[in-house]
Design a protein around this motif. Structure first.
Motif, PDB file in Angstrom:
ATOM      1  N   GLY A 150       0.854  -1.186   0.000  1.00 12.79           N
ATOM      2  CA  GLY A 150       0.000   0.000   0.000  1.00 12.79           C
ATOM      3  C   GLY A 150       0.886   1.230   0.000  1.00 12.79           C
ATOM      4  O   GLY A 150       1.939   1.238   0.636  1.00 12.79           O
ATOM      5  N   ILE A 151       0.507   2.248  -0.734  1.00 10.25           N
ATOM      6  CA  ILE A 151       1.287   3.478  -0.743  1.00 10.25           C
ATOM      7  C   ILE A 151       0.398   4.629  -0.279  1.00 10.25           C
ATOM      8  O   ILE A 151      -0.821   4.522  -0.264  1.00 10.25           O
ATOM      9  CB  ILE A 151       1.882   3.779  -2.135  1.00 10.25           C
ATOM     10  CG1 ILE A 151       0.792   3.840  -3.218  1.00 10.25           C
ATOM     11  CG2 ILE A 151       2.926   2.724  -2.509  1.00 10.25           C
ATOM     12  CD1 ILE A 151       1.334   4.229  -4.582  1.00 10.25           C
ATOM     13  N   ASN A 152       1.046   5.712   0.112  1.00  7.84           N
ATOM     14  CA  ASN A 152       0.359   6.877   0.668  1.00  7.84           C
ATOM     15  C   ASN A 152      -0.442   6.458   1.920  1.00  7.84           C
ATOM     16  O   ASN A 152       0.101   5.826   2.800  1.00  7.84           O
ATOM     17  CB  ASN A 152      -0.517   7.542  -0.391  1.00  7.84           C
ATOM     18  CG  ASN A 152       0.316   8.030  -1.573  1.00  7.84           C
ATOM     19  OD1 ASN A 152       1.440   8.489  -1.390  1.00  7.84           O
ATOM     20  ND2 ASN A 152      -0.231   7.932  -2.774  1.00  7.84           N
ATOM     21  N   ALA A 153      -1.732   6.788   1.979  1.00  4.83           N
ATOM     22  CA  ALA A 153      -2.513   6.457   3.172  1.00  4.83           C
ATOM     23  C   ALA A 153      -2.567   4.951   3.416  1.00  4.83           C
ATOM     24  O   ALA A 153      -2.524   4.492   4.564  1.00  4.83           O
ATOM     25  CB  ALA A 153      -3.927   7.013   3.036  1.00  4.83           C
ATOM     26  N   SER A 154      -2.619   4.172   2.348  1.00  4.05           N
ATOM     27  CA  SER A 154      -2.650   2.713   2.510  1.00  4.05           C
ATOM     28  C   SER A 154      -1.347   2.182   3.078  1.00  4.05           C
ATOM     29  O   SER A 154      -1.316   1.097   3.664  1.00  4.05           O
ATOM     30  CB  SER A 154      -2.940   2.039   1.162  1.00  4.05           C
ATOM     31  OG  SER A 154      -4.237   2.389   0.701  1.00  4.05           O
ATOM     32  N   GLY A 155      -0.268   2.941   2.906  1.00  4.11           N
ATOM     33  CA  GLY A 155       1.008   2.535   3.478  1.00  4.11           C
ATOM     34  C   GLY A 155       0.976   2.522   4.996  1.00  4.11           C
ATOM     35  O   GLY A 155       1.631   1.691   5.633  1.00  4.11           O
ATOM     36  N   VAL A 156       0.232   3.439   5.593  1.00  6.59           N
ATOM     37  CA  VAL A 156       0.065   3.460   7.049  1.00  6.59           C
ATOM     38  C   VAL A 156      -0.682   2.209   7.492  1.00  6.59           C
ATOM     39  O   VAL A 156      -0.326   1.567   8.497  1.00  6.59           O
ATOM     40  CB  VAL A 156      -0.690   4.726   7.494  1.00  6.59           C
ATOM     41  CG1 VAL A 156      -0.897   4.736   8.999  1.00  6.59           C
ATOM     42  CG2 VAL A 156       0.059   5.985   7.050  1.00  6.59           C
ATOM     43  N   LEU A 157      -1.710   1.821   6.739  1.00  5.00           N
ATOM     44  CA  LEU A 157      -2.469   0.614   7.061  1.00  5.00           C
ATOM     45  C   LEU A 157      -1.604  -0.626   6.907  1.00  5.00           C
ATOM     46  O   LEU A 157      -1.765  -1.602   7.654  1.00  5.00           O
ATOM     47  CB  LEU A 157      -3.698   0.506   6.154  1.00  5.00           C
ATOM     48  CG  LEU A 157      -4.711   1.657   6.241  1.00  5.00           C
ATOM     49  CD1 LEU A 157      -5.887   1.387   5.306  1.00  5.00           C
ATOM     50  CD2 LEU A 157      -5.191   1.833   7.669  1.00  5.00           C
ATOM     51  N   ALA A 158      -0.680  -0.609   5.941  1.00  4.31           N
ATOM     52  CA  ALA A 158       0.230  -1.747   5.746  1.00  4.31           C
ATOM     53  C   ALA A 158       1.115  -1.935   6.969  1.00  4.31           C
ATOM     54  O   ALA A 158       1.316  -3.068   7.435  1.00  4.31           O
ATOM     55  CB  ALA A 158       1.076  -1.531   4.499  1.00  4.31           C
ATOM     56  N   ASP A 159       1.634  -0.832   7.512  1.00  3.14           N
ATOM     57  CA  ASP A 159       2.481  -0.917   8.709  1.00  3.14           C
ATOM     58  C   ASP A 159       1.701  -1.456   9.906  1.00  3.14           C
ATOM     59  O   ASP A 159       2.175  -2.318  10.652  1.00  3.14           O
ATOM     60  CB  ASP A 159       3.046   0.464   9.049  1.00  3.14           C
ATOM     61  CG  ASP A 159       4.397   0.718   8.403  1.00  3.14           C
ATOM     62  OD1 ASP A 159       5.155  -0.249   8.212  1.00  3.14           O
ATOM     63  OD2 ASP A 159       4.680   1.881   8.077  1.00  3.14           O
ATOM     64  N   TYR A 160       0.489  -0.928  10.098  1.00  3.60           N
ATOM     65  CA  TYR A 160      -0.343  -1.354  11.221  1.00  3.60           C
ATOM     66  C   TYR A 160      -0.686  -2.837  11.103  1.00  3.60           C
ATOM     67  O   TYR A 160      -0.574  -3.602  12.081  1.00  3.60           O
ATOM     68  CB  TYR A 160      -1.612  -0.513  11.257  1.00  3.60           C
ATOM     69  CG  TYR A 160      -2.645  -0.981  12.255  1.00  3.60           C
ATOM     70  CD1 TYR A 160      -2.434  -0.846  13.628  1.00  3.60           C
ATOM     71  CD2 TYR A 160      -3.836  -1.554  11.821  1.00  3.60           C
ATOM     72  CE1 TYR A 160      -3.386  -1.280  14.545  1.00  3.60           C
ATOM     73  CE2 TYR A 160      -4.801  -1.986  12.729  1.00  3.60           C
ATOM     74  CZ  TYR A 160      -4.566  -1.851  14.086  1.00  3.60           C
ATOM     75  OH  TYR A 160      -5.501  -2.281  14.986  1.00  3.60           O
ATOM     76  N   SER A 161      -1.084  -3.261   9.914  1.00  3.47           N
ATOM     77  CA  SER A 161      -1.481  -4.658   9.713  1.00  3.47           C
ATOM     78  C   SER A 161      -0.294  -5.603   9.850  1.00  3.47           C
ATOM     79  O   SER A 161      -0.441  -6.738  10.313  1.00  3.47           O
ATOM     80  CB  SER A 161      -2.126  -4.816   8.330  1.00  3.47           C
ATOM     81  OG  SER A 161      -3.270  -3.995   8.215  1.00  3.47           O
TER      82      SER A 161
END
Length: 295
Positions: A150-161
């Motif tokens: 995921g990049i941009n905002a989805s990149g934050v979700l990738a880290d959390y997940s």
């Protein structure tokens, strides 16, 4: 005027030429021009070699196909496609559009977000999505490691997940950078892994490269998207339709993607309960060993 209306009002040069000329081409050229016509976002970012790989042809055949459509070359085709797509709205423009459509009171903002999430949750609970989620969980249970793109905002979700997967006993890596930094993350992928992608319609180079590497390694792809007709959807093994709102240039809601990710992770955790409990206990033991007074 909404961005969708702007696209409708543009002349579809590629579409007109495809309909007029495709039938008269050889089967091999027809395969290439059909791919170009149906995968426009990917073509804008792709090289002749990448298009050739996707169509099981050669770069020379790709060039001939492009010229058969009446374009001077691949660069001319891409220029035409970019003009047809028009400039994408950036985050600032989407926020301005969204705020401008809401009335000046707190309830309008509350209703916008709650309404969007309710529609998304209703969609996620539909039979076809339940089946897709079950198929995704079956893949994840057997994964050596989970890659989260995921990049941009989805990149934050990738880290959390990634952290949540590690907590339930499955190694995970976030694929959320660009350039050489993404290449350094991708090198961690191996056969036996499973890839979760958060991507929409734009077939950006980061996503194309990640898909290509996953295909090379035989890694199954689980796609979370609202663009079920995109290039990424055609390449994925499992597609989960995750509505995000954002129509007519309004701001998308990323919380709906997080809901889907947590559904996947909790389902995997419950299906592998002994592994989950064992991992969590070990994490707690390690954490306690770092407390003051512990040796």
């Amino acid at each position: 005027m909404a961005s969708g209306n702007k696209i409708k009002n543009r002349v579809d040069v590629l579409g007109e030429r495809y309909r007029a000329r495709a039938a008269g081409l050889s089967p091999q050229l027809q395969t290439v021009v059909r791919y170009i016509h149906e995968n426009r976002e990917a073509v804008v970012e792709a090289t002749a070699m990448e298009i050739a790989a996707a169509t099981q042809s050669s770069d020379a055949t790709v060039v001939r196909a492009v010229q058969a459509l009446g374009f001077a070359g691949l660069r001319d085709l891409k220029k035409t496609l970019v003009a047809w797509f028009g400039p994408a709205m950036n985050s600032e423009e989407k926020m301005i559009t969204t705020v401008g459509e809401l009335s000046c009171d707190i309830n309008s903002g509350i209703d916008f977000v709650l309404g969007g999430h309710k529609r998304a949750c209703d969609a996620l609970s539909e039979p076809h999505n339940r089946q897709a989620i079950s198929a995704a969980v079956a893949l994840l249970i057997e994964a050596r490691q989970v890659g989260l793109f995921g990049i941009n905002a989805s990149g934050v979700l990738a880290d959390y997940s990634r952290r949540l997967f590690v907590r339930i006993g499955i190694p995970a890596v976030a694929l959320n950078r660009s350039g050489v930094a993404l290449a350094e993350q991708l090198i961690a992928l191996q056969r036996g892994d499973v890839l979760i992608m958060m991507a929409q319609k734009s077939a950006h180079r980061e996503g194309l490269t990640t898909v290509k590497e996953a295909k090379r390694l035989g890694i199954p792809i689980i796609l979370l998207t609202n663009a079920t007709d995109s290039f990424f959807a055609k390449e994925a093994d499992v597609v989960i339709n995750v509505p995000r709102g954002g129509e007519d240039g309004r701001m998308p809601l990323h919380g709906t993607v997080l809901v889907c990710l947590e559904m996947l992770i909790l389902s995997v955790a419950s299906a592998t309960a002994s592994r989950t409990v064992k991992t969590m206990k070990r994490i707690q033991d390690l954490n306690r060993s770092m407390k003051p007074g512990k040796k």
